[in-house]
Write a protein that holds these residues in place. Structure first.
Motif, PDB file in Angstrom:
ATOM      1  N   HIS A  60       6.634  12.584  14.905  1.00  0.00           N
ATOM      2  CA  HIS A  60       7.875  13.111  15.476  1.00  0.00           C
ATOM      3  C   HIS A  60       8.836  12.002  15.898  1.00  0.00           C
ATOM      4  N   SER A  61       8.343  10.758  15.992  1.00  0.00           N
ATOM      5  CA  SER A  61       9.203   9.643  16.380  1.00  0.00           C
ATOM      6  C   SER A  61       9.811   8.940  15.163  1.00  0.00           C
ATOM      7  N   TRP A  62       9.420   9.355  13.963  1.00  0.00           N
ATOM      8  CA  TRP A  62       9.906   8.703  12.757  1.00  0.00           C
ATOM      9  C   TRP A  62      11.346   9.113  12.466  1.00  0.00           C
ATOM     10  N   GLN A  63      12.071   8.211  11.826  1.00  0.00           N
ATOM     11  CA  GLN A  63      13.444   8.482  11.431  1.00  0.00           C
ATOM     12  C   GLN A  63      13.495   9.677  10.472  1.00  0.00           C
ATOM     13  N   ARG A  64      14.273  10.707  10.846  1.00  0.00           N
ATOM     14  CA  ARG A  64      14.507  11.890   9.990  1.00  0.00           C
ATOM     15  C   ARG A  64      13.192  12.471   9.449  1.00  0.00           C
ATOM     16  N   TRP A  65      12.250  12.666  10.363  1.00  0.00           N
ATOM     17  CA  TRP A  65      10.937  13.101   9.917  1.00  0.00           C
ATOM     18  C   TRP A  65      10.964  14.493   9.286  1.00  0.00           C
ATOM     19  N   GLN A  66      11.887  15.348   9.737  1.00  0.00           N
ATOM     20  CA  GLN A  66      11.976  16.676   9.122  1.00  0.00           C
ATOM     21  C   GLN A  66      12.390  16.566   7.654  1.00  0.00           C
ATOM     22  N   ASP A  67      13.342  15.676   7.369  1.00  0.00           N
ATOM     23  CA  ASP A  67      13.741  15.462   5.970  1.00  0.00           C
ATOM     24  C   ASP A  67      12.583  14.885   5.163  1.00  0.00           C
ATOM     25  N   LEU A  68      11.823  13.991   5.779  1.00  0.00           N
ATOM     26  CA  LEU A  68      10.683  13.392   5.095  1.00  0.00           C
ATOM     27  C   LEU A  68       9.677  14.453   4.669  1.00  0.00           C
ATOM     28  N   LEU A  69       9.404  15.411   5.561  1.00  0.00           N
ATOM     29  CA  LEU A  69       8.432  16.457   5.239  1.00  0.00           C
ATOM     30  C   LEU A  69       8.920  17.383   4.138  1.00  0.00           C
ATOM     31  N   GLY A  70      10.222  17.382   3.899  1.00  0.00           N
ATOM     32  CA  GLY A  70      10.752  18.151   2.774  1.00  0.00           C
ATOM     33  C   GLY A  70      10.576  17.440   1.440  1.00  0.00           C
ATOM     34  N   LEU A  71      10.179  16.181   1.502  1.00  0.00           N
ATOM     35  CA  LEU A  71      10.042  15.373   0.289  1.00  0.00           C
ATOM     36  C   LEU A  71       8.596  15.061  -0.063  1.00  0.00           C
ATOM     37  N   VAL A  72       7.704  15.053   0.928  1.00  0.00           N
ATOM     38  CA  VAL A  72       6.329  14.607   0.692  1.00  0.00           C
ATOM     39  C   VAL A  72       5.326  15.600   1.273  1.00  0.00           C
ATOM     40  N   ARG A  73       4.101  15.518   0.767  1.00  0.00           N
ATOM     41  CA  ARG A  73       2.957  16.112   1.447  1.00  0.00           C
ATOM     42  C   ARG A  73       2.206  14.983   2.129  1.00  0.00           C
ATOM     43  N   LEU A  74       1.534  15.300   3.209  1.00  0.00           N
ATOM     44  CA  LEU A  74       0.824  14.291   3.975  1.00  0.00           C
ATOM     45  C   LEU A  74      -0.643  14.240   3.561  1.00  0.00           C
ATOM     46  N   ALA A  75      -1.122  13.028   3.318  1.00  0.00           N
ATOM     47  CA  ALA A  75      -2.538  12.798   3.044  1.00  0.00           C
ATOM     48  C   ALA A  75      -3.060  11.929   4.181  1.00  0.00           C
ATOM     49  N   VAL A  76      -3.899  12.506   5.033  1.00  0.00           N
ATOM     50  CA  VAL A  76      -4.251  11.875   6.303  1.00  0.00           C
ATOM     51  C   VAL A  76      -5.742  11.555   6.351  1.00  0.00           C
ATOM     52  N   VAL A  77      -6.036  10.322   6.741  1.00  0.00           N
ATOM     53  CA  VAL A  77      -7.428   9.947   6.977  1.00  0.00           C
ATOM     54  C   VAL A  77      -7.618   9.822   8.482  1.00  0.00           C
ATOM     55  N   ALA A  78      -8.611  10.517   8.988  1.00  0.00           N
ATOM     56  CA  ALA A  78      -8.918  10.458  10.421  1.00  0.00           C
ATOM     57  C   ALA A  78      -9.902   9.331  10.673  1.00  0.00           C
ATOM     58  N   ARG A  79      -9.788   8.708  11.813  1.00  0.00           N
ATOM     59  CA  ARG A  79     -10.664   7.601  12.168  1.00  0.00           C
ATOM     60  C   ARG A  79     -11.730   8.055  13.161  1.00  0.00           C
ATOM     61  N   ASP A  80     -12.955   7.628  12.883  1.00  0.00           N
ATOM     62  CA  ASP A  80     -14.064   7.870  13.821  1.00  0.00           C
ATOM     63  C   ASP A  80     -14.196   9.338  14.212  1.00  0.00           C
ATOM     64  N   GLY A  81     -14.101  10.214  13.216  1.00  0.00           N
ATOM     65  CA  GLY A  81     -14.327  11.623  13.454  1.00  0.00           C
ATOM     66  C   GLY A  81     -13.215  12.351  14.179  1.00  0.00           C
ATOM     67  N   GLN A  82     -12.039  11.738  14.284  1.00  0.00           N
ATOM     68  CA  GLN A  82     -10.918  12.394  14.949  1.00  0.00           C
ATOM     69  C   GLN A  82     -10.489  13.641  14.179  1.00  0.00           C
ATOM     70  N   GLU A  83      -9.965  14.604  14.903  1.00  0.00           N
ATOM     71  CA  GLU A  83      -9.412  15.790  14.269  1.00  0.00           C
ATOM     72  C   GLU A  83      -8.054  15.455  13.671  1.00  0.00           C
ATOM     73  N   VAL A  84      -7.817  15.911  12.445  1.00  0.00           N
ATOM     74  CA  VAL A  84      -6.529  15.700  11.797  1.00  0.00           C
ATOM     75  C   VAL A  84      -5.561  16.759  12.304  1.00  0.00           C
TER      76      VAL A  84
END
Length: 209
Positions: free
Chosen positions: A124-148
């Motif tokens: 939410h702190s990224w520049q124009r994050w709403q526009d970014l989400l309209g362009l990409v899908r997120l591929a997220v790796v969680a660290r040490d068993g964290q919930e994504v």
């Protein structure tokens, strides 16, 4: 009877950005996981020019060195490409600018942004994050068993946020640890590989970290 034309498969590109100061084997492991689990045609490694989130912090190593170390790391790796556009762009590096440029360059391609759980939490702190989400899908790796899970600020705007979870064992390496080990004159090969370790030694990088 004429053969029917087969529909073209949609190009799948992974966007993998970071300071890479220096790149290490944990970065390579994540890129491989993303490539293989998501069936990516290419993973684009995007070294940052001036990461906006790190402005005012420690001065980064010169772009020419960070670019060279990424090139050494991915040499011979199938489906991996060094993309220098953020190094060449003036001003701070914003992911949304890169995504927009890639969408124009590869119309119809599917863009997947490869990030860690910590980055997702700050999205939410990224520049124009709403526009970014309209362009990409997120591929997220969680660290040490964290919930994504995205932050409440993001979910308030995009409650059904599409996320691809990357399953990956923990890799206890960070650029901070590599820089500290380099300053102590330790062998960096187990953390960055032989080629990058040699490059760091040759150019005396991080000797005063």
């Amino acid at each position: 009877m004429a053969e029917q034309a087969q529909p073209q498969q949609r190009l799948k590109l992974g966007l993998f950005g970071g300071s890479f100061d220096p790149v290490h084997l944990g970065h390579l492991a994540l890129a491989r996981v993303a490539r293989d689990q998501l069936g990516l045609d290419q993973v684009l490694w995007l070294p940052a020019g001036q990461p906006w989130q790190k402005l005012g912090q420690r001065a980064m190593t010169a772009a020419v060195h960070r670019q060279a170390m990424v090139a050494l790391t991915i040499a011979g790796e199938a489906g991996m490409l060094l993309d220098t556009r953020e190094l060449l762009r003036a001003g701070p590096s914003y992911t949304v600018d890169t995504a927009e440029a890639l969408a124009r360059q590869h119309p119809g391609a599917e863009l997947l942004l490869i990030i860690g759980q910590d980055q997702l939490g700050r999205l939410h702190s990224w520049q124009r994050w709403q526009d970014l989400l309209g362009l990409v899908r997120l591929a997220v790796v969680a660290r040490d068993g964290q919930e994504v899970r995205a932050s409440a600020e993001v979910l308030a705007d995009v409650p059904a946020l599409p996320i691809e979870r990357l399953a990956m064992p923990a890799v206890p390496i960070s650029s901070t640890l590599v820089r500290a080990a380099a300053s102590r004159g330790e062998d960096l090969t187990p953390m960055v590989g032989k080629k990058v370790a040699g490059y760091i030694a040759q150019h005396r990088l991080y000797s005063e970290y």
